[in-house]
Write a protein that holds these residues in place. Structure first.
Motif, PDB file in Angstrom:
ATOM      1  N   MET A   1       0.824  -1.198   0.000  1.00  0.00           N
ATOM      2  CA  MET A   1       0.000   0.000   0.000  1.00  0.00           C
ATOM      3  C   MET A   1       0.864   1.256   0.000  1.00  0.00           C
ATOM      4  O   MET A   1       1.763   1.413   0.829  1.00  0.00           O
ATOM      5  N   GLY A   2       0.624   2.163  -0.929  1.00  0.00           N
ATOM      6  CA  GLY A   2       1.361   3.409  -1.014  1.00  0.00           C
ATOM      7  C   GLY A   2       2.593   3.346  -1.898  1.00  0.00           C
ATOM      8  O   GLY A   2       3.200   4.385  -2.174  1.00  0.00           O
ATOM      9  N   ALA A   3       2.966   2.149  -2.354  1.00  0.00           N
ATOM     10  CA  ALA A   3       4.120   2.029  -3.245  1.00  0.00           C
ATOM     11  C   ALA A   3       3.737   2.455  -4.657  1.00  0.00           C
ATOM     12  O   ALA A   3       2.564   2.422  -5.042  1.00  0.00           O
ATOM     13  N   LEU A   4       4.735   2.850  -5.444  1.00  0.00           N
ATOM     14  CA  LEU A   4       4.466   3.306  -6.806  1.00  0.00           C
ATOM     15  C   LEU A   4       3.846   2.192  -7.640  1.00  0.00           C
ATOM     16  O   LEU A   4       2.902   2.424  -8.398  1.00  0.00           O
ATOM     17  N   ILE A   5       4.384   0.982  -7.515  1.00  0.00           N
ATOM     18  CA  ILE A   5       3.822  -0.172  -8.218  1.00  0.00           C
ATOM     19  C   ILE A   5       2.920  -0.904  -7.229  1.00  0.00           C
ATOM     20  O   ILE A   5       3.355  -1.767  -6.467  1.00  0.00           O
ATOM     21  N   SER A   6       1.673  -0.537  -7.225  1.00  0.00           N
ATOM     22  CA  SER A   6       0.686  -1.141  -6.336  1.00  0.00           C
ATOM     23  C   SER A   6      -0.690  -0.977  -6.959  1.00  0.00           C
ATOM     24  O   SER A   6      -0.886  -0.153  -7.858  1.00  0.00           O
ATOM     25  N   GLY A   7      -1.628  -1.771  -6.490  1.00  0.00           N
ATOM     26  CA  GLY A   7      -2.989  -1.646  -6.996  1.00  0.00           C
ATOM     27  C   GLY A   7      -3.293  -2.463  -8.227  1.00  0.00           C
ATOM     28  O   GLY A   7      -4.329  -2.244  -8.871  1.00  0.00           O
ATOM     29  N   GLY A   8      -2.432  -3.401  -8.581  1.00  0.00           N
ATOM     30  CA  GLY A   8      -2.715  -4.261  -9.729  1.00  0.00           C
ATOM     31  C   GLY A   8      -2.672  -3.506 -11.044  1.00  0.00           C
ATOM     32  O   GLY A   8      -1.672  -2.867 -11.389  1.00  0.00           O
ATOM     33  N   PHE A   9      -3.779  -3.578 -11.796  1.00  0.00           N
ATOM     34  CA  PHE A   9      -3.859  -2.921 -13.106  1.00  0.00           C
ATOM     35  C   PHE A   9      -4.065  -1.413 -13.006  1.00  0.00           C
ATOM     36  O   PHE A   9      -3.936  -0.707 -14.013  1.00  0.00           O
ATOM     37  N   ILE A  10      -4.409  -0.898 -11.845  1.00  0.00           N
ATOM     38  CA  ILE A  10      -4.821   0.501 -11.725  1.00  0.00           C
ATOM     39  C   ILE A  10      -3.756   1.480 -12.208  1.00  0.00           C
ATOM     40  O   ILE A  10      -4.074   2.416 -12.956  1.00  0.00           O
ATOM     41  N   PRO A  11      -2.471   1.364 -11.810  1.00  0.00           N
ATOM     42  CA  PRO A  11      -1.479   2.325 -12.322  1.00  0.00           C
ATOM     43  C   PRO A  11      -1.353   2.304 -13.843  1.00  0.00           C
ATOM     44  O   PRO A  11      -1.181   3.361 -14.466  1.00  0.00           O
ATOM     45  N   ILE A  12      -1.457   1.124 -14.445  1.00  0.00           N
ATOM     46  CA  ILE A  12      -1.359   1.018 -15.903  1.00  0.00           C
ATOM     47  C   ILE A  12      -2.559   1.679 -16.567  1.00  0.00           C
ATOM     48  O   ILE A  12      -2.422   2.450 -17.527  1.00  0.00           O
ATOM     49  N   LEU A  13      -3.761   1.396 -16.055  1.00  0.00           N
ATOM     50  CA  LEU A  13      -4.964   2.003 -16.609  1.00  0.00           C
ATOM     51  C   LEU A  13      -4.942   3.515 -16.435  1.00  0.00           C
ATOM     52  O   LEU A  13      -5.378   4.262 -17.319  1.00  0.00           O
ATOM     53  N   ASN A  14      -4.445   3.957 -15.292  1.00  0.00           N
ATOM     54  CA  ASN A  14      -4.340   5.394 -15.025  1.00  0.00           C
ATOM     55  C   ASN A  14      -3.455   6.077 -16.066  1.00  0.00           C
ATOM     56  O   ASN A  14      -3.806   7.130 -16.618  1.00  0.00           O
ATOM     57  N   LEU A  15      -2.307   5.483 -16.356  1.00  0.00           N
ATOM     58  CA  LEU A  15      -1.380   6.060 -17.325  1.00  0.00           C
ATOM     59  C   LEU A  15      -1.953   6.030 -18.732  1.00  0.00           C
ATOM     60  O   LEU A  15      -1.787   6.986 -19.510  1.00  0.00           O
ATOM     61  N   LEU A  16      -2.636   4.958 -19.091  1.00  0.00           N
ATOM     62  CA  LEU A  16      -3.235   4.856 -20.421  1.00  0.00           C
ATOM     63  C   LEU A  16      -4.307   5.920 -20.635  1.00  0.00           C
ATOM     64  O   LEU A  16      -4.398   6.519 -21.718  1.00  0.00           O
ATOM     65  N   VAL A  17      -5.118   6.155 -19.620  1.00  0.00           N
ATOM     66  CA  VAL A  17      -6.145   7.197 -19.730  1.00  0.00           C
ATOM     67  C   VAL A  17      -5.503   8.565 -19.882  1.00  0.00           C
ATOM     68  O   VAL A  17      -5.958   9.403 -20.669  1.00  0.00           O
ATOM     69  N   ALA A  18      -4.415   8.806 -19.133  1.00  0.00           N
ATOM     70  CA  ALA A  18      -3.713  10.088 -19.237  1.00  0.00           C
ATOM     71  C   ALA A  18      -3.198  10.307 -20.658  1.00  0.00           C
ATOM     72  O   ALA A  18      -3.349  11.407 -21.231  1.00  0.00           O
ATOM     73  N   ILE A  19      -2.599   9.274 -21.244  1.00  0.00           N
ATOM     74  CA  ILE A  19      -2.083   9.379 -22.614  1.00  0.00           C
ATOM     75  C   ILE A  19      -3.220   9.619 -23.596  1.00  0.00           C
ATOM     76  O   ILE A  19      -3.139  10.478 -24.490  1.00  0.00           O
ATOM     77  N   LYS A  20      -4.298   8.869 -23.422  1.00  0.00           N
ATOM     78  CA  LYS A  20      -5.438   8.980 -24.328  1.00  0.00           C
ATOM     79  C   LYS A  20      -6.040  10.381 -24.309  1.00  0.00           C
ATOM     80  O   LYS A  20      -6.277  10.999 -25.361  1.00  0.00           O
ATOM     81  N   VAL A  21      -6.303  10.909 -23.122  1.00  0.00           N
ATOM     82  CA  VAL A  21      -6.952  12.222 -23.011  1.00  0.00           C
ATOM     83  C   VAL A  21      -6.028  13.328 -23.520  1.00  0.00           C
ATOM     84  O   VAL A  21      -6.480  14.250 -24.219  1.00  0.00           O
ATOM     85  N   ALA A  22      -4.741  13.252 -23.203  1.00  0.00           N
ATOM     86  CA  ALA A  22      -3.805  14.289 -23.655  1.00  0.00           C
ATOM     87  C   ALA A  22      -3.680  14.293 -25.172  1.00  0.00           C
ATOM     88  O   ALA A  22      -3.780  15.352 -25.813  1.00  0.00           O
ATOM     89  N   LEU A  23      -3.474  13.120 -25.772  1.00  0.00           N
ATOM     90  CA  LEU A  23      -3.332  13.060 -27.228  1.00  0.00           C
ATOM     91  C   LEU A  23      -4.648  13.373 -27.935  1.00  0.00           C
ATOM     92  O   LEU A  23      -4.654  13.987 -29.010  1.00  0.00           O
ATOM     93  N   GLY A  24      -5.763  12.954 -27.341  1.00  0.00           N
ATOM     94  CA  GLY A  24      -7.054  13.299 -27.919  1.00  0.00           C
ATOM     95  C   GLY A  24      -7.313  14.796 -27.890  1.00  0.00           C
ATOM     96  O   GLY A  24      -7.846  15.371 -28.845  1.00  0.00           O
TER      97      GLY A  24
END
Length: 220
Positions: A182-205
């Motif tokens: 809990m609180g580590a950068l790599i934590s939460g399963g798929f959540i950090p990956i999904l978070n980054l993908l959404v950021a890329i998608k919204v910025a490029l869109g």
């Protein structure tokens, strides 16, 4: 009929004033704590968006993609604007690019650590789009378009959507990565990956929409 509407409005207003809402008999553990424990990250909002209501988030990303395609489709038959409005005085250019730098740094921070602190993928994408918009109103549209095509931003946008949907479906099917500490950068399963993908998608869109409106409207 008008009086019926007035009476119904008064009755509804009286309900708000004099009738208390029913209270729920909840267990001792709060909903917030339950979400944090289930998701394995301290940011409960990201836990809800990318885990508890991931099904809705998939379609939010798809709707954003359709909106970008719709803007391109609706303006495709129009004549490009011959006049492009942008900042030309040096103080405004300096301030806008300073703001773009700050917004870009915030976007990177939220994209990488949005699951640990207030923010998330959508906020990161908005910050990134803001940075791109500030650069666009101080730069040549041809230069912005050339960078967009050189880095194949449209392709990366589509890839990010496709990967997001695939990972989200895998997660919804019951497959999860280890939550980690809990609180580590790599934590939460798929959540950090999904978070980054959404950021890329919204910025490029956002970048794509900015270029479309600059080309066909002459301004943002």
């Amino acid at each position: 009929m008008k009086w019926l509407y007035i009476i119904a409005g008064i009755a509804l207003f009286g309900k708000f004033l004099f009738i208390a809402n029913p209270t729920l008999d909840l267990p001792d553990i709060s909903i917030l704590e339950a979400v944090v424990q289930d998701s394995g990250i301290p940011n409960a909002v990201s836990g809800i968006i990318f885990r508890n209501r991931l099904y809705d988030t998939i379609f939010e990303v798809v709707v954003f993609t359709i909106a970008i395609m719709g803007a391109n489709f609706l303006l495709a038959n129009e004549k490009p604007s011959t006049t492009i409005y942008r900042f030309t005085d040096q103080p405004s250019i300096v301030l806008a690019r300073l703001g773009a730098t700050i917004a870009a740094l915030v976007s990177i921070e939220l994209g990488i650590r949005g699951h640990l602190s207030p923010g998330g993928g959508f906020a990161a994408g908005v910050a990134g789009g803001t940075a791109i918009g500030l650069v666009a109103i101080t730069s040549s549209p041809e230069w912005m378009q050339a960078i967009y095509q050189r880095w194949q931003a449209a392709t990366w946008e589509k890839i990010s959507v496709l990967v997001f949907v695939i990972l989200a479906v895998i997660n919804l099917s019951g497959v999860e990565l280890p939550h980690g500490e809990m609180g580590a950068l790599i934590s939460g399963g798929f959540i950090p990956i999904l978070n980054l993908l959404v950021a890329i998608k919204v910025a490029l869109g956002s970048w794509a929409v900015i270029l479309i409106f600059i080309r066909y409207r002459g301004l943002l």
